[in-house]
Structures are given as structure tokens and as C-alpha cells.
Design a protein around this motif. Structure first.
Motif, PDB file in Angstrom:
ATOM      1  N   ALA A   1     -18.587  42.394 -51.487  1.00 42.49           N
ATOM      2  CA  ALA A   1     -17.127  42.138 -52.329  1.00 42.49           C
ATOM      3  C   ALA A   1     -16.612  40.799 -52.403  1.00 42.49           C
ATOM      4  O   ALA A   1     -16.311  40.566 -53.575  1.00 42.49           O
ATOM      5  N   LEU A   2     -17.374  40.047 -51.387  1.00 39.88           N
ATOM      6  CA  LEU A   2     -16.575  38.578 -51.610  1.00 39.88           C
ATOM      7  C   LEU A   2     -17.862  37.846 -52.785  1.00 39.88           C
ATOM      8  O   LEU A   2     -17.289  37.027 -53.354  1.00 39.88           O
ATOM      9  N   GLY A   3     -19.089  38.492 -52.984  1.00 40.38           N
ATOM     10  CA  GLY A   3     -19.879  38.116 -54.141  1.00 40.38           C
ATOM     11  C   GLY A   3     -19.196  38.632 -55.616  1.00 40.38           C
ATOM     12  O   GLY A   3     -19.275  37.966 -56.333  1.00 40.38           O
ATOM     13  N   LEU A   4     -18.571  39.668 -55.463  1.00 38.20           N
ATOM     14  CA  LEU A   4     -17.971  40.323 -56.508  1.00 38.20           C
ATOM     15  C   LEU A   4     -16.621  39.466 -56.991  1.00 38.20           C
ATOM     16  O   LEU A   4     -16.306  39.493 -58.249  1.00 38.20           O
ATOM     17  N   LEU A   5     -15.988  39.224 -56.035  1.00 33.14           N
ATOM     18  CA  LEU A   5     -14.878  38.295 -56.274  1.00 33.14           C
ATOM     19  C   LEU A   5     -15.235  37.102 -57.219  1.00 33.14           C
ATOM     20  O   LEU A   5     -14.549  36.675 -57.782  1.00 33.14           O
ATOM     21  N   ASN A   6     -16.148  36.507 -56.446  1.00 33.09           N
ATOM     22  CA  ASN A   6     -16.876  35.286 -57.165  1.00 33.09           C
ATOM     23  C   ASN A   6     -17.237  35.532 -58.758  1.00 33.09           C
ATOM     24  O   ASN A   6     -16.673  34.858 -59.719  1.00 33.09           O
ATOM     25  N   ALA A   7     -17.871  36.555 -58.967  1.00 38.65           N
ATOM     26  CA  ALA A   7     -18.024  37.012 -60.274  1.00 38.65           C
ATOM     27  C   ALA A   7     -16.882  37.323 -60.950  1.00 38.65           C
ATOM     28  O   ALA A   7     -16.716  36.852 -62.340  1.00 38.65           O
ATOM     29  N   ALA A   8     -15.903  37.768 -60.519  1.00 46.93           N
ATOM     30  CA  ALA A   8     -14.656  38.059 -61.205  1.00 46.93           C
ATOM     31  C   ALA A   8     -13.935  36.732 -61.419  1.00 46.93           C
ATOM     32  O   ALA A   8     -13.306  36.556 -62.857  1.00 46.93           O
ATOM     33  N   LEU A   9     -13.932  35.978 -60.760  1.00 47.52           N
ATOM     34  CA  LEU A   9     -13.181  34.566 -61.033  1.00 47.52           C
ATOM     35  C   LEU A   9     -14.005  33.871 -62.159  1.00 47.52           C
ATOM     36  O   LEU A   9     -13.477  33.215 -63.228  1.00 47.52           O
TER      37      LEU A   9
END
Length: 338
Positions: free
Chosen positions: A108-116
Motif C-alpha cells: 500500500a505504501l509503495g502504491l501511494l508513492n506510485a500514485a503521487l
């Protein structure tokens, strides 16, 4: 000038070959300087000690190949580890729930980086430096920096797959961290060399615009790369707690440059599209050898930080100079997209 460009292009194409040669020379020099360096127990201890960093480096390698960069993986590992440890120690939840929750948090934290990076269009290094600060600072604020010492036995018990005794009486054990590293390396190698996703990640890192034109889902590849790094970071964090028998909020914080230098030392380009799993593993091996050898020789740990900085500078310089030489050799029509 031609000889220089040929040398640089060879370094870019076959970094594993010269890296292996450097490892052999360094191993020879360190074994002559310290008789305890080139012994089986010391080598196996090195593998176990650096398994956590190697697993994070494999995840970072996938992001680098895709053309991005992530500095927040150590903070991600710390958050995933601590949450799983709290669930295990305070709530008494079963292993599958705790481990699954830790891995999901990492993803989830990795996906948040990708979204940003993809939707907000923040440069990857800026976005992940910011999230590194947020993840780690939030963890320290909520926990007060307190460690969790009472992890359950299923997490802390040493798992040994093979054990033998040397003629000198030293025990050599193949433990869970070493086996986990081998599994992670095999998984990453299969992903990047035997799957369609791996080929698309290389294509996107090499030329994002061309990849977009041939129909590669850029958003999907970015989310996959950063999610994969989040998964590997969380796995490394859980493994670190297993090794030391406790969860320390800041135990992994500060490993970012060492992991990054191992990846670029192994041939992963900071501009994307280049790198191999064996190269990353050799990069970790060389850094582990240098740090262990310097410790055995009584050299200050600050000197090793100098080595890490030089590795990043030299590797980046080789990448930039090689790219510059390639652009100079391109035909005028190709350069103008004619």
C-alpha cells in the motif's frame, strides 16, 4: 575519444564481469590482510547479515529499471515491520494475519508513492524523499520510538535449513534469511527475464515515450514496480525482526544509500532500462566484503560511507557519459525523429 566510448559502453553492457573481477581481487587482498576474512563461517555470516539489504536492493532494482527511483523503502520496511510486530505482540494474532498485514502495508505504501508520481506528477526522487520523511516520522511520533521486545516464538525462533561443523569447530548454518534472499532473487529474476511485465518495465525505462506509443500501460507498470518494491521492503522488514528478535522503529532507517549504491554498482542505471539481478547481487556482495574487511582491519566506519558515495558518483558518471556518447553517434535523421 572512440576508445573512451568503447570502454564506457563495455562497462554498461557487462557490469557483472568487471564487478566479479573486482570482488575476486578485493577478496584476495582482504584475505591476505586478515586471515579470518576468507573463511566459510565469515562468508555465511555475511550472507545472513546482508540478506535484508539485498532483498530491498532487488525491489529497488525493479523500480530503477522502470525509470523511477525510490528513497522511502527503508521507512516502508520499518512501518510494515512495526505494525506486524504490534499485532503479534499486543493483539496475539496468528502468524498468517500478522505477516499478511505487514506485506499488505508495504504494498500500500509503495502504491501511494506510485500514485503521487503518476497522477500528481511529482518527480519520483522528490515524492519518495517526502514520503520517507512522512512514513518514518509518523511511525516515530505514534510509537514514541519504543521498541517491541516481546515478539512471539514463531517469529523469533531461529530456522535452520542446513548445519555443519568445520574442522576448526565453527558451526556453519544456512538459515531463513539466506533462503529468503535466494527465493527473492529467483522471483525477481523470473519476473524481469521470463515475463511480459519484465520486458515492458525494461522498455518503459529505456524509452517511456516509445513504450507509450506501442501500447504499454505506463500507469500500470509504475504501480506494479513501486508495489513490488513495497512488498520486498515489507518482507525485508519482517525478516530483520526475525534476525534480531525485536522490532526497533529506526533499525532500518539510514540504509537507503547503501542499498541504492549496491543496485547501481551492479549495473542498474539511474536513468532506467538497464540492469540485471546477478549484477545487483554482486553489488551487495562487494559492499558487504568491503565493509566486513574494513571492520576486521579496524578501519573507521566513516571510510565505508566514503566508498558508498564514490560508488554512486562513479556509476552515475559512467551512465551519463555512455548516454552522451550514444547520442553523438546517432544519425541526424534519427535524432530528429525523421
Amino acid at each position: 575519444m572512440h576508445e573512451q566510448s568503447t570502454f564506457l559502453s563495455r562497462l554498461q553492457r557487462r557490469p557483472e564481469a568487471w564487478l566479479l573481477a573486482v570482488i575476486l581481487l578485493a577478496g584476495l587482498a582482504l584475505s591476505l590482510a586478515s586471515p579470518t576474512f576468507l573463511t566459510l563461517p565469515n562468508i555465511v555470516d555475511l550472507l545472513e547479515s546482508y540478506a535484508v539489504q539485498a532483498i530491498m536492493a532487488l525491489g529497488l532494482f525493479v523500480v530503477l529499471v522502470s525509470g523511477g527511483i525510490d528513497i522511502s523503502f527503508a521507512a516502508t520496511a520499518s512501518v510494515a515491520q512495526y505494525v506486524a510486530a504490534a499485532m503479534a505482540a499486543y493483539a496475539g494474532l496468528p502468524p498468517l494475519v500478522c505477516i499478511g498485514a505487514g506485506l499488505l502495508i508495504g504494498v500500500a505504501l509503495g502504491l501511494l508513492n506510485a500514485a503521487l508520481i503518476h497522477y500528481v506528477r511529482i518527480t519520483s526522487i522528490i515524492a519518495t524523499i517526502a514520503t520517507m520523511s512522512v512514513y518514518f516520522s509518523f511511525l516515530m511520533y505514534v510509537t514514541g520510538g519504543r521498541s517491541i521486545y516481546n515478539l512471539p516464538d514463531w517469529w523469533t525462533d531461529r530456522i535452520t535449513f542446513y548445519e555443519t561443523e568445520t574442522t576448526s569447530g565453527d558451526l556453519v548454518r544456512i538459515t531463513l534469511p539466506i533462503v529468503a534472499l535466494l527465493v527473492a532473487a529467483l522471483l525477481t529474476w523470473l519476473l524481469m527475464t521470463r515475463s511480459k511485465v519484465g520486458r515492458q518495465l525494461y522498455a518503459m525505462g529505456g524509452n517511456p515515450e516509445a513504450a507509450r506509443r506501442i501500447g504499454i500501460n505506463i500507469a500500470g507498470m509504475q504501480f506494479f514496480a513501486y508495489g513490488f518494491l513495497g512488498f520486498m521492503s515489507a518482507a525485508a522488514g519482517l525478516l530483520q525482526a526475525h534476525r534480531v528478535g525485536e522490532s526497533v522503529p529506526n533499525a532500518l532507517y539510514g540504509n537507503e544509500l547503501a542499498v541504492l549504491s549496491a543496485a547501481v554498482l551492479g549495473g542498474a542505471s539511474l536513468t532506467g532500462g538497464i540492469g540485471t539481478v546477478p549484477g545487483v547481487l554482486l553489488g551487495i556482495v562487494l559492499l558487504a566484503m568491503l565493509q566486513n574487511g574494513l571492520n576486521l582491519l579496524g578501519v573507521s566506519s566513516y571510510f565505508f560511507q566514503i566508498v558508498i558515495g564514490l560508488v554512486i558518483l562513479i556509476s552515475t558518471s559512467i551512465t551519463v557519459l555512455s548516454a552522451r556518447q550514444r547520442r553523438r553517434r546517432r544519425p541526424i535523421g534519427e535524432a530528429l525523429n525523421v
